[in-house]
Design an enzyme around this catalytic site. Sequence first.
Site, mmCIF file in Angstrom:
data_model
loop_
_atom_site.group_PDB
_atom_site.id
_atom_site.type_symbol
_atom_site.label_atom_id
_atom_site.label_comp_id
_atom_site.label_asym_id
_atom_site.label_seq_id
_atom_site.Cartn_x
_atom_site.Cartn_y
_atom_site.Cartn_z
ATOM 1 N N HIS A 1 0.797 -1.239 0.000
ATOM 2 C CA HIS A 1 0.000 0.000 0.000
ATOM 3 C C HIS A 1 0.822 1.277 0.000
ATOM 4 O O HIS A 1 0.267 2.366 -0.059
ATOM 5 C CB HIS A 1 -0.929 0.027 1.221
ATOM 6 C CG HIS A 1 -0.215 0.344 2.510
ATOM 7 N ND1 HIS A 1 0.622 -0.540 3.128
ATOM 8 C CD2 HIS A 1 -0.199 1.457 3.268
ATOM 9 C CE1 HIS A 1 1.111 0.004 4.227
ATOM 10 N NE2 HIS A 1 0.645 1.221 4.334
HETATM 11 N N1 UDP Z 1 -3.532 -4.993 9.065
HETATM 12 C C1 UDP Z 1 -4.798 -5.513 9.300
HETATM 13 N N2 UDP Z 1 -5.501 -5.988 8.228
HETATM 14 C C2 UDP Z 1 -5.026 -5.989 6.958
HETATM 15 C C3 UDP Z 1 -3.713 -5.478 6.746
HETATM 16 C C4 UDP Z 1 -3.005 -4.966 7.817
HETATM 17 O O1 UDP Z 1 -5.251 -5.556 10.435
HETATM 18 O O2 UDP Z 1 -5.732 -6.420 6.044
HETATM 19 C C5 UDP Z 1 -2.788 -4.472 10.217
HETATM 20 C C6 UDP Z 1 -1.417 -5.062 10.374
HETATM 21 O O3 UDP Z 1 -1.486 -6.273 11.077
HETATM 22 C C7 UDP Z 1 -0.693 -3.970 11.145
HETATM 23 C C8 UDP Z 1 -1.311 -2.718 10.629
HETATM 24 O O4 UDP Z 1 -2.543 -3.087 10.012
HETATM 25 O O5 UDP Z 1 -0.944 -4.066 12.533
HETATM 26 C C9 UDP Z 1 -0.359 -2.126 9.635
HETATM 27 O O6 UDP Z 1 -0.955 -1.139 8.971
HETATM 28 P P1 UDP Z 1 -0.496 -0.664 7.548
HETATM 29 O O7 UDP Z 1 0.315 -1.702 6.894
HETATM 30 O O8 UDP Z 1 -1.731 -0.158 6.888
HETATM 31 O O9 UDP Z 1 0.361 0.623 7.898
HETATM 32 P P2 UDP Z 1 1.902 0.867 8.224
HETATM 33 O O10 UDP Z 1 2.294 -0.028 9.335
HETATM 34 O O11 UDP Z 1 2.652 0.640 6.963
HETATM 35 O O12 UDP Z 1 1.935 2.301 8.632
#
Ligand code: UDP
Length: 357
Positions: free
Chosen positions: A204
């Site tokens: 993403h």
């Molecule tokens: N996550 C979730 N469902 C999904 C994909 C990700 O619950 O379908 C959770 C994942 O386990 C983690 C968090 O969302 O705890 C991460 O978010 P994301 O990857 O959107 O953001 P980033 O960490 O890159 O800021």
Amino acid sequence: MKKILTIIGARPQFIKASVVSRAIQETDELTEVLVHTGQHFDANMSDVFFNQLGIPRPHYQLDIHGGSHGDMTGRMLIEIEKVLLKEKADWVLVYGDTNSTLAGALAAAKLHIPVAHVEAGLRSFNIRMPEEINRILTDQISRILFCPTDSAVTNLYNEGFASKLAEIQQVGDVMQDSAMFFAKQAAQPKDFNVADGFILTTLHRAENTDNPERLAAIIEALNHLHKNTAPVVLPLHPRTRNVIAKQGLSLDVQVIDPVGYLEMIWLLQHAGLVLTDSGGVQKEAFFFNKACVTMRDQTEWVELIEAGANELVGADTQAIINAAGKKLGRVVEDENSLYGGGVAAKRIVEQLKLIEI
Ligand code: UDP
């Protein structure tokens, strides 16, 4: 009693805030007012986390999403300021690196309300990333910097923070608290019937989704892995889904809707490898003893690279395929308790109680 005003808006912030909110509820010295900016708003990007993780209903729903970065951040700034003027909080608590983080911190700092930043000090050293801009600016105007790792503390010292008024605390990572707390409640996603050992993928980041060549190269690798190595399971972020549709790319893997956190934990527990461009998911792979291959050029979680648990492969098709093939099924161990062992939220709450401004 001190009043903490928490500002959240995006999926990873719901997960991080859930453990700190619980720790706040366990003390009678703090009370929390929750503001949801609306940055993420789909049922499966927002509501599901409130329902599953026991996060209190937000006191304020600002319903701000969409638009350019400046537009979204500006609207948040205007609305958050109104809430702050009304609530007169002792602390504003912000998480991570989204537009909600920066808008919350900026609105508070301008009103001379002290800001506490959870996940302070992380750096990718890629200033083109919107997250990097948000986190650098938020750190600059925060009064307590809750760092998750030693390297985050070092980053702040390297930027001259030792001579500033801010308090720097290495508290560990709230995402480990969360992973440990919810591990036993993991739930198999509905209608999911892929055998264990699949490649769990998330995709993403703007640096991948907004760059057609990078996106096409990644999708080529995912299709190849799905056909030749192991099933690729991809809970697809709505932004990525839109870009893929717009560009007419053909994605030939097991695509599912974004899942709730308990389902995500189940997928992590049953995967043979994690292949991601997420920040949080890189660590979650580690918490569940899975090797990770990261489709980015830098990471803020450098200790995982040093420990050999994670490998950066950028958006190079062949590098992704090679690394995933090599790491599939490998078990990684957290021998040095890199992320604090699940006590970050408690430490954060202790500090919020103690520190007087
Ligand atoms: N996550 C979730 N469902 C999904 C994909 C990700 O619950 O379908 C959770 C994942 O386990 C983690 C968090 O969302 O705890 C991460 O978010 P994301 O990857 O959107 O953001 P980033 O960490 O890159 O800021």
